[in-house]
Design an enzyme around this catalytic site. Sequence first.
Site, short mmCIF file in Angstrom:
data_model
loop_
_atom_site.label_atom_id
_atom_site.label_comp_id
_atom_site.label_asym_id
_atom_site.label_seq_id
_atom_site.Cartn_x
_atom_site.Cartn_y
_atom_site.Cartn_z
N LYS A 28 0.83 -1.21 0.00
CA LYS A 28 0.00 0.00 0.00
C LYS A 28 0.87 1.26 0.00
O LYS A 28 0.66 2.17 -0.80
CB LYS A 28 -0.94 -0.01 1.20
CG LYS A 28 -1.92 1.15 1.21
CD LYS A 28 -2.94 1.02 2.34
CE LYS A 28 -3.90 -0.10 2.06
NZ LYS A 28 -4.96 -0.20 3.09
N ARG A 41 -3.75 2.85 8.50
CA ARG A 41 -4.01 1.56 7.84
C ARG A 41 -2.74 0.72 7.76
O ARG A 41 -1.64 1.24 7.69
CB ARG A 41 -4.50 1.78 6.41
CG ARG A 41 -5.90 2.33 6.26
CD ARG A 41 -6.25 2.40 4.78
NE ARG A 41 -7.65 2.70 4.53
CZ ARG A 41 -8.14 3.90 4.26
NH1 ARG A 41 -7.31 4.94 4.24
NH2 ARG A 41 -9.42 4.08 4.04
N GLY A 70 -8.15 -7.41 3.97
CA GLY A 70 -9.04 -7.59 5.11
C GLY A 70 -8.46 -8.30 6.31
O GLY A 70 -9.14 -8.55 7.30
N MET A 107 -5.78 -7.35 8.27
CA MET A 107 -5.25 -6.53 9.36
C MET A 107 -6.13 -5.30 9.58
O MET A 107 -7.13 -5.11 8.91
CB MET A 107 -3.79 -6.18 9.08
CG MET A 107 -2.87 -7.39 9.23
SD MET A 107 -1.17 -7.00 8.87
CE MET A 107 -1.24 -6.60 7.15
N ARG A 161 -3.54 -1.81 -5.93
CA ARG A 161 -2.69 -3.00 -5.74
C ARG A 161 -3.03 -3.99 -6.84
O ARG A 161 -4.11 -3.91 -7.45
CB ARG A 161 -2.90 -3.62 -4.36
CG ARG A 161 -4.30 -4.11 -4.10
CD ARG A 161 -4.47 -4.57 -2.67
NE ARG A 161 -5.87 -4.83 -2.34
CZ ARG A 161 -6.35 -4.90 -1.12
NH1 ARG A 161 -5.57 -4.72 -0.09
NH2 ARG A 161 -7.64 -5.14 -0.89
N HIS A 209 -1.72 -42.53 0.94
CA HIS A 209 -2.24 -43.32 -0.19
C HIS A 209 -3.45 -42.64 -0.81
O HIS A 209 -3.55 -42.46 -2.02
CB HIS A 209 -2.59 -44.73 0.29
CG HIS A 209 -3.22 -45.58 -0.78
ND1 HIS A 209 -4.58 -45.65 -0.96
CD2 HIS A 209 -2.66 -46.33 -1.74
CE1 HIS A 209 -4.84 -46.45 -1.99
NE2 HIS A 209 -3.68 -46.87 -2.48
N SER A 217 15.33 -42.56 -11.35
CA SER A 217 14.13 -41.76 -11.03
C SER A 217 14.08 -41.65 -9.51
O SER A 217 14.05 -42.67 -8.82
CB SER A 217 12.88 -42.46 -11.55
OG SER A 217 11.76 -41.67 -11.26
N CYS A 251 9.90 -38.74 -9.56
CA CYS A 251 8.53 -39.21 -9.79
C CYS A 251 7.71 -39.22 -8.52
O CYS A 251 6.64 -39.81 -8.48
CB CYS A 251 8.54 -40.59 -10.44
SG CYS A 251 9.29 -41.85 -9.40
N TYR A 272 13.74 -34.44 -16.28
CA TYR A 272 12.28 -34.35 -16.24
C TYR A 272 11.76 -34.46 -14.81
O TYR A 272 12.47 -34.87 -13.89
CB TYR A 272 11.64 -35.45 -17.10
CG TYR A 272 11.83 -36.85 -16.56
CD1 TYR A 272 10.91 -37.39 -15.65
CD2 TYR A 272 12.90 -37.64 -16.94
CE1 TYR A 272 11.08 -38.67 -15.13
CE2 TYR A 272 13.07 -38.92 -16.43
CZ TYR A 272 12.15 -39.42 -15.53
OH TYR A 272 12.31 -40.69 -15.01
#
Length: 886
Positions: A26, A96, A105, A107, A350, A466, A776, A843, A863
């Site tokens: 702000k 503020r 909202g 604080m 903002r 799981h 992997s 993985c 990957y």
Amino acid sequence: MAKYVYSFGEGKADGAGSMRELLGGKGANLAEMTSIGLPVPPGFTLTTEVCKAFYDNNRAYPDGLMEEVRQALETLEKRMAKGFGDRVNPLLVSVRSGAPASMPGMMDTVLNLGLNDQTIQGVIEQSHDQRFAYDSYRRFIQMYANVVKGMDGSILENILEEVKEHKGVEQDTDLSADDLKQLVSDFKASYRENLGEDFPEDPQEQLWGAIGAVFGSWMNPRAVTYRKLHAIPADWGTAVNVQGMVFGNMGDDCATGVAFTRDPATGENYFYGEYLVNAQGEDVVAGIRTPQPINRAKHKDGDLPSMEEVMPESYAQLVEIRAILEKHYRDMQDIEFTIEKNKLYMLQTRTGKRTAHAAIRIAVDMVKEGLISEKDAVLRVDPEQLDQLLHPSLDPKAEKQILARGLPASPGAASGQVVFNADEAEEQTRLKKKVILVRIETSPEDIHGMHAAQGILTARGGMTSHAAVVARGMGKCCVSGCGEIKIDYEKQQLTTKSGHIIKRGELLTLDGSTGEVILGEVPKIEPEVSGDFATLMSWVDQFKKLKVRTNADTPRDSKVARDFGAEGIGLCRTEHMFFEGDRIQAVREMILAENLEGRKRALDKILPMQKSDFVEIFREMKGLPVTIRLLDPPLHEFLPQTDDDVSELAHAVGLRFSEVKDHVAHLHEFNPMLGHRGCRLAITYPEVYDMQVQAIMEAACELIKNEGFEIVPEIMIPLISHVNELRILRANAVKVADRVCQEYGVKVDYLIGTMIELPRAALTADAIAQEAEFFSFGTNDLTQTTYGLSRDDAGHFLPDYIERGVLKKDPFVALDQRGVGQLVQMGFEKGRSTRPDLKVGICGEHGGEPSSVIFCHKIGLDYVSCSPYRVPIARLAAAHAALQDH
């Protein structure tokens, strides 16, 4: 000496928009708007460094702050041409909060500060409006009592409601000046009665009370919770903004409003907002009065008149400012404004919060409008937000009665009748009923019920339990680890902490994005993957370097993942195939067989089933790599546990009940996750892996020979801790694979590699790479074995670790880069030192978590692999990682 206070006003500012960390969002934006010539009421900002010192020094301020605030207040008085505490021409201010990250909202705010029994007379004389003056005064007392002194807000609110009822009016605006004057007196009396002290008359005392309250609100429960949900560090602190008051409640030529420069729900390029005539800022968001639309574009019959109609000049100026802000910030803005006597003032701008759908549309539209580049567009969309797009979500307008909260394990929303076992879930689904499967915890044996159910609710288990892992893989909504419910299988019911009982067949709704368990059926919104999504993802693929594969065990999962842009399968778990239909019977026969011959007979039954699965998965992934993990779980997971099921199995295989029962007992292990599983099973029973390798290679050979496929199967041997395990099992696999190729007369380029999921494997990866053509990293198990934690049990106490700051994040959700990540990096580097062309990926579930994906990019992996519905998230995170390199 440190500078703690930054002033702004009259086109000049000590700070700038780039100083968010110091001035908060702000404060930085107020300075920036002032500098670019927008009408901003002057003021000053106390920096986040003051907040840090405030908490470091037992809520005491740093030396020199009082003097800096005194000087800044003098400057503000000159700019506003008013005096703070002056009886004739009083300056009133707002106080503020403003953290570096937007926390709407969360604080506290205090308005109209500086009013007392003397300055109120000056306000009346200056405004010629006694009603406005006392309205401002009663608001100030309400806010100060609640925000600064912690008095229950409902106490004064109830007094206000009683006065309105007594006067026979509905709106605050219908109260007269005398009513409000009396209300001020009543509020002060209640303040004294509840707090044991008089309301402070000294403006300086008021100011420092409010500043302390705003800094104090950084640690209020809602702010702490919001920071946790949005991963905002507690040590950032908040700034405090003190600003000259402008008034939207001085009459019908005054107003206050909140607007977004584009629609935050859809991303549509239209000015979206609401305002109220004769009101102050909090009235718009508090819902006390019904706000009015700012423009006619979306005006419905019956709506209150728009600002465009009521205040056309101010509206035209606001439209101009909207264009200036979007051009300057190059992003959608969330703004607050006040109109005082037909003069428009900007109180805040903002970057606006938005849905995933809106984020994508705004990013793509702004590229088309020439505001941002394709790179900017990709970086604008938060990877985690994409979850909203890929699963149904609850209608935000719907009412809901929340019964309990668990972990948001798999996003989306689902409603259905409660069932307590997997078989019934499957049966009810066959009867075209929608069900929610409720389990204390799930096991691989529940997979058919999980697949059939709309959603899954478990009382135990964490974010990588799981239930959570499988649900995410299926794209099913799941709430796991809901310790607020008690499940009674015998009575077929669950009981919440508050004593609410839900019986089998009753309706529940799950919100997998928040972890909420809700009574009844709540309306949902189906996901829409729009053309803008495809456009954005095409840019993503231009920038990312890391490949993204999927964890998929079925042709359906494979197709979903490929449609989402997966570049192969990084983990196909063969054990999930064993639980389907009549296969489980053959698996159990194999386990119960007394000798090799018996096991081979059973395996011969399983072979064609496994092969048909691989044929379908290879078809879906034509031309892409597929990594298949050979059997991993311990054998006891495939055997029945209840006496009824044991009896049924004994009858089916022609054995006595006691023989089967003894076999189940014999396979029992005290710690099965560290027991006879994975490659250890294959050292004891090599015929199991031989059958699986044969099925993989036969499927590949048939597709190459009959359908002209190009396939490179990657056969992965799990749970290796010593190179000798891999040496033996690799030799067996090569022998079977080469025999199958010879029989079919086909050449297949297959790879044999391993899963690195034990610390010893990472530490000796240079030796293991002599036998492995790819690694992997199974980061779920690697996290368990590095921390010495069971991921299914840790859900009970890991939240305490996060709460107390022992850990910043759950290590099963985001990769622990310092510990587990170091093992991954070491294993990768050691492996490549032996075999420079070693293919390496991860993985575990971390493969779809953005910070973990960025880590994998940084250390140079080839990957990541994740559940199908997280593939777009991983792709976007990989693009962010590549763009952040530059």
